[in-house]
Scaffold this active site. Structure first.
Site, PDB file in Angstrom:
ATOM      1  N   GLN A 136       0.743  -1.385  -0.140  1.00  0.00           N
ATOM      2  CA  GLN A 136       0.133   0.126   0.075  1.00  0.00           C
ATOM      3  C   GLN A 136       0.847   1.124  -0.065  1.00  0.00           C
ATOM      4  O   GLN A 136       0.245   2.403  -0.170  1.00  0.00           O
ATOM      5  CB  GLN A 136      -0.914  -0.074   0.995  1.00  0.00           C
ATOM      6  CG  GLN A 136      -1.725  -0.975   1.135  1.00  0.00           C
ATOM      7  CD  GLN A 136      -2.718  -1.135   2.573  1.00  0.00           C
ATOM      8  OE1 GLN A 136      -2.960  -2.175   3.029  1.00  0.00           O
ATOM      9  NE2 GLN A 136      -3.305   0.160   3.095  1.00  0.00           N
ATOM     10  N   GLU A 143     -12.515   4.446   5.876  1.00  0.00           N
ATOM     11  CA  GLU A 143     -12.687   3.528   7.048  1.00  0.00           C
ATOM     12  C   GLU A 143     -13.744   3.881   8.222  1.00  0.00           C
ATOM     13  O   GLU A 143     -13.721   3.186   9.091  1.00  0.00           O
ATOM     14  CB  GLU A 143     -11.323   3.620   7.718  1.00  0.00           C
ATOM     15  CG  GLU A 143     -11.012   5.043   8.372  1.00  0.00           C
ATOM     16  CD  GLU A 143      -9.615   5.138   8.958  1.00  0.00           C
ATOM     17  OE1 GLU A 143      -8.427   4.683   8.383  1.00  0.00           O
ATOM     18  OE2 GLU A 143      -9.558   5.684  10.019  1.00  0.00           O
ATOM     19  N   ARG A 162      -8.167  -1.167   8.473  1.00  0.00           N
ATOM     20  CA  ARG A 162      -9.137   0.120   8.034  1.00  0.00           C
ATOM     21  C   ARG A 162      -9.518   1.039   9.042  1.00  0.00           C
ATOM     22  O   ARG A 162     -10.417   1.143   9.580  1.00  0.00           O
ATOM     23  CB  ARG A 162     -10.416  -0.660   7.472  1.00  0.00           C
ATOM     24  CG  ARG A 162     -11.155   0.252   6.542  1.00  0.00           C
ATOM     25  CD  ARG A 162     -12.060  -0.704   6.051  1.00  0.00           C
ATOM     26  NE  ARG A 162     -12.759  -0.055   4.915  1.00  0.00           N
ATOM     27  CZ  ARG A 162     -13.804  -0.411   3.859  1.00  0.00           C
ATOM     28  NH1 ARG A 162     -14.305  -1.494   3.862  1.00  0.00           N
ATOM     29  NH2 ARG A 162     -14.248   0.423   3.098  1.00  0.00           N
ATOM     30  N   CYS A 163      -8.343   1.558   9.350  1.00  0.00           N
ATOM     31  CA  CYS A 163      -8.320   2.551  10.732  1.00  0.00           C
ATOM     32  C   CYS A 163      -7.023   3.495  10.842  1.00  0.00           C
ATOM     33  O   CYS A 163      -6.120   2.947  10.121  1.00  0.00           O
ATOM     34  CB  CYS A 163      -8.316   1.437  11.953  1.00  0.00           C
ATOM     35  SG  CYS A 163      -7.741   2.111  13.242  1.00  0.00           S
TER      36      CYS A 163
END
Ligand code: CDP
Length: 793
Positions: free
Chosen positions: A221, A738, A368-369
């Protein structure tokens, strides 16, 4: 004559995702799709033990398997100074174990062979002699005086504690608690979960000795960070390293850290002088790569009897696994945990945190945070609900009373963040209306008569998205800005490259929409490329929903630079001075004569063919954007559930989501992000967790144990919007990716707690599996911790 922005796929258009043309035809290009001439395949041997000294490793039988080209062990890595690597949190992590293994699934050796099956078979021939050591599976065991020392490799590490950290005003908070009418207390555990992307991690390292260039195709990523880290660890010159992240089959934070497999494949390619492919299997991914959460909370709220929150006190204990490898860019040891209660106007707060090593997989944490905001908002919303229940106050009312009001922005939170915009009460009201809150009590009573337990759970939160700014956020000293480069060809078509990295969020679609909005070039005429460090401008990658707040802003800024140059060209073409020119979408015109104008495409052609004297040819530029602040989207999630008391099964009757992510670039993509996020929130609340038995065996190492909700289990979600533009973002957007995962879980848990309020049960830790709910109903007691280890055990 201005263009219709929606027709050209600009901002606000629910443009279909262009990347899906490839995906639904099976034409995606994932790492495992790439085949290079002469490519070898690598398999990793993982430890079956969670904590054991390595007495010996015998690889001779593996070498004898026909087709095996190389067998690597920790000792061989150590000879090249590569047995250990730095983590993103300034710790060290074993690449291949040398002294001992510290978690089940740790990388012990690697076989490189002609095909993956030979490599796998040969791995089985490696004989490792282990001497078992005591295993630690939670921080409470870790902190015992007699606990085995996990990181005996480190100097100055006499215990298993990684850090103690605190923030806030301790004395002020103590005073607020002394003056409170009531103190509401809650102890919670946010269980360990795993992002579990569909595509596992993998890499193809291709070292070319003739050119000295290393190309690595990998699931990252943040390819530029990897390039910098590889330059540091492998001591290769940065310009001779090319990292390419092709399509990613989901990331969710799991593909931010640097994993041993990447490093070993690089060394294997250098040694064999052939491309080496490593593709992790599902179990490897689940047991060894970046997890999320695993934090325990002791929370207290000081309350006035009418529900006003006077102070917050929180203590967290986090389980980091065997290496402190949190991928988070802040100087705060527990990430952005102290963003908790940012939506509420609270005078004073104090947070203490400590982190521990355990014999569990390391790394990740930001599933996702934004670096612990998921835990922060979950704890917040559970504490607010408990406070409302303790005081007998309506759960919507307590929120309304404590919210930061619309006119109070910018607002400095008790922990020092600056929130800058929002309409919190409006969002809440829309949600309450949609769920039918005013008639719910009656509905609940009627259902009870039928033996069914109904509950409504609310979760409201604002969360910080879009790290940096660069003054406060960095990774290994590299500042948290981002970038975009735009090249407009002579026909007016364009190519845009950014430092972000799409992993399913639709950047190829939405970035082109920002260009369309700023320049009037139809989105279909803009190609978007990311993920190749040889061509993309330097960027910090995509995680924590930072793409739109940072890279998205850079896209707007670079488009504006292009427009500024095109204006000079337009003045030349129209034979007027620049000051006499006006802009409307896609076109410059003479102020005194709207009919006399040139399009952006005319300017593009002239940039290559008819320029004013002294102006550099071409129409391209780049922009680096350092955000002045984080963006603060707001969300209100409300779940209505029904429990069958005979079985503990709970069903979602209705779920309402009201999201304010500022200006929406692509409403359809935003809705997709919210739906996906809510699905993950539901998964965590209902079924998804990773736990470990007392020997450190990972339970949740496969999809029989680690449950992912399918379309069958997932409830429907009703979506609503409020738009409060971000005051400092060039197009007023805030992040969204998120929000639903962060805010969603508390809505489900609060709903179950609401349904059980009359039983005296105040908490069931996630996952709220039917047996746990049933046990709570039967015993009237809270259910804490994760099976098989309970809180306090
Ligand atoms: O960093 P990441 O891409 O995961 O998250 P994000 O910046 O929140 O964006 C997720 C997707 O939603 C991207 O395609 C964005 O362009 C889109 N989005 C949008 O259309 N409008 C917003 N206000 C925020 C995001």
């Amino acid at each position: 004559m201005a263009l219709d922005e929606i027709k050209i796929g600009g901002m606000g258009a629910s443009r279909r995702r262009v990347e899906d043309n490839r995906f639904i035809r099976g034409k995606g290009n994932y790492v495992d799709d790439i085949v290079l001439p002469g490519m070898l395949h690598m398999e990793i041997l993982r430890s079956p033990m969670a904590h054991a000294r390595i007495k010996s490793i015998d690889v001779s039988a593996a070498w004898e398997v026909p087709g095996v080209r190389l067998v690597l062990t920790g000792e061989m890595m150590a000879a090249r100074n590569l047995a250990w690597m730095p983590t993103l949190s300034y710790d060290t992590q074993a690449v291949l174990a040398t002294d001992k293994v510290r978690f089940q699934g740790q990388e012990v050796a690697a076989v490189i062979a002609d095909d993956p099956y030979i490599a796998k078979d040969a791995c089985q021939k490696i004989v490792v002699e282990y001497e078992a050591l005591p295993v630690i599976v939670n921080p409470f065991q870790s902190m015992e005086a007699s606990a085995a020392l996990i990181r005996d490799d480190k100097e100055n590490q006499p215990t298993n504690k990684i850090f103690d950290w605190e923030i806030g005003d301790k004395d002020g908070t103590d005073k607020a608690f002394a003056a409170a009418d009531h103190v509401s207390k809650l102890e919670l555990h946010y269980p360990r979960s795993h992002p579990s992307p569909m595509e596992t991690c993998g890499s193809i390292a291709d070292f070319n000795r003739a050119t000295g260039k290393l190309t690595v195709y990998m699931t990252s990523q943040a390819p530029h960070i990897v390039r910098a880290a590889v330059a540091m660890v492998a001591e290769l010159p940065e310009h001779m390293i090319r990292i390419v992240s092709p399509d990613l089959g989901g990331g969710f934070g799991n593909k931010v850290p640097i994993y041993p497999g990447y490093v070993v494949s690089i060394l294997a390619s250098i040694l064999t002088e052939r491309p080496v492919k490593w593709i992790e299997d599902k179990t490897g991914n689940l047991i060894s790569t970046g997890f999320g959460r695993d934090v325990y909370l002791k929370g207290e709220l000081a309350l006035r009897k009418d529900g006003k929150i006077l102070g917050v006190r929180m203590n967290t204990i986090s389980d980091h696994g065997a290496f402190y490898a949190d991928a988070q860019p802040s100087k705060f040891k527990i990430g952005l945990m102290h963003s908790t209660f940012a939506a509420y106007d609270i005078p004073v707060a104090h947070l203490t945190s400590s982190g521990y090593y355990t014999n569990k997989a390391p790394g990740g944490v930001a599933y996702r945070c934004s670096f612990r905001v998921t835990e922060a908002m979950f704890f917040q919303e559970r504490m607010v609900q408990a406070a409302a229940d303790d005081l007998g106050i309506d759960q919507a009312e307590i929120r309304r009373m404590n919210f930061v009001k619309d006119d109070d922005f910018p607002h400095r939170t008790a922990f020092g963040f600056l929130t800058d915009s929002g309409q919190y009460e409006k969002c809440l009201n829309i949600g309450l209306e949609a769920i039918g809150y005013s008639t719910f009590k009656q509905e609940q009573e009627e259902a009870r008569k039928r033996g069914r337990l109904l509950g409504i759970g609310i979760s409201t939160m604002t969360e910080p998205l879009g790290a940096g700014n660069s003054k406060e956020y960095d990774i290994l000293g590299i500042k948290m800005f981002d970038s975009a480069e735009l090249r407009v060809h002579m026909s007016g078509k364009a190519i845009l490259r950014t430092g972000a990295m799409n992993q399913g969020q639709g950047h190829q679609t939405t970035w082109a929409q920002i260009v369309a909005h700023e320049l009037g070039i139809p989105a279909d005429d803009v190609t978007v490329e990311e993920g190749d460090t040889d061509t993309a401008p330097f960027g910090m990658g995509t995680y924590a929903s930072r793409s739109t707040p940072v890279a998205g802003a850079a896209v707007a800024m670079v488009s504006r630079k292009i427009r500024a140059k095109a204006r000079k060209i337009a003045a030349h073409l129209l034979e007027v001075s620049e000051e006499d020119i006006e802009w409307e979408l896609g076109r410059f015109y003479v102020r005194s004569n709207h009919e006399r104008g040139v399009t952006i495409q005319d300017c593009a052609m002239a940039a290559y063919s008819n320029l004013p004297d002294g102006l550099e040819p071409g129409l391209e530029n780049n922009a680096y954007y350092d955000p002045p602040n984080l963006t603060w989207p707001f969300a209100c999630y409300i779940a209505k559930i029904e429990i069958d008391p005979e079985t503990g099964v709970w069903d979602v009757l209705q779920f309402v989501a009201v999201d304010d992510c500022g200006v929406r670039i692509n409403p359809m993509v935003v809705e997709g992000q919210i739906m996906g996020g809510l699905t993950e929130a539901y998964a965590m609340a209902s079924m998804q967790y990773q736990t470990y038995d007392e020997e450190g065996n990972c339970i949740g190492s496969n999809y029989m144990d680690y449950l992912l909700p399918t379309a069958w289990e997932t409830p429907g979600f009703e979506l609503y919007e409020v738009v409060t533009p971000c005051p400092h973002h060039p197009i007023g957007a805030k992040g969204i990716g998120e929000c639903a995962t962060v805010g969603g879980p508390a809505a489900f848990v609060n709903a179950v707690m609401d349904a059980l309020k009359h039983t005296g049960v105040r908490n069931i830790d996630m996952p709220m599996m039917p047996n746990r709910v049933y046990e709570a109903i039967q015993t009237g007691k809270d259910i804490g911790g994760m099976p098989p280890v309970r809180s306090g055990d």
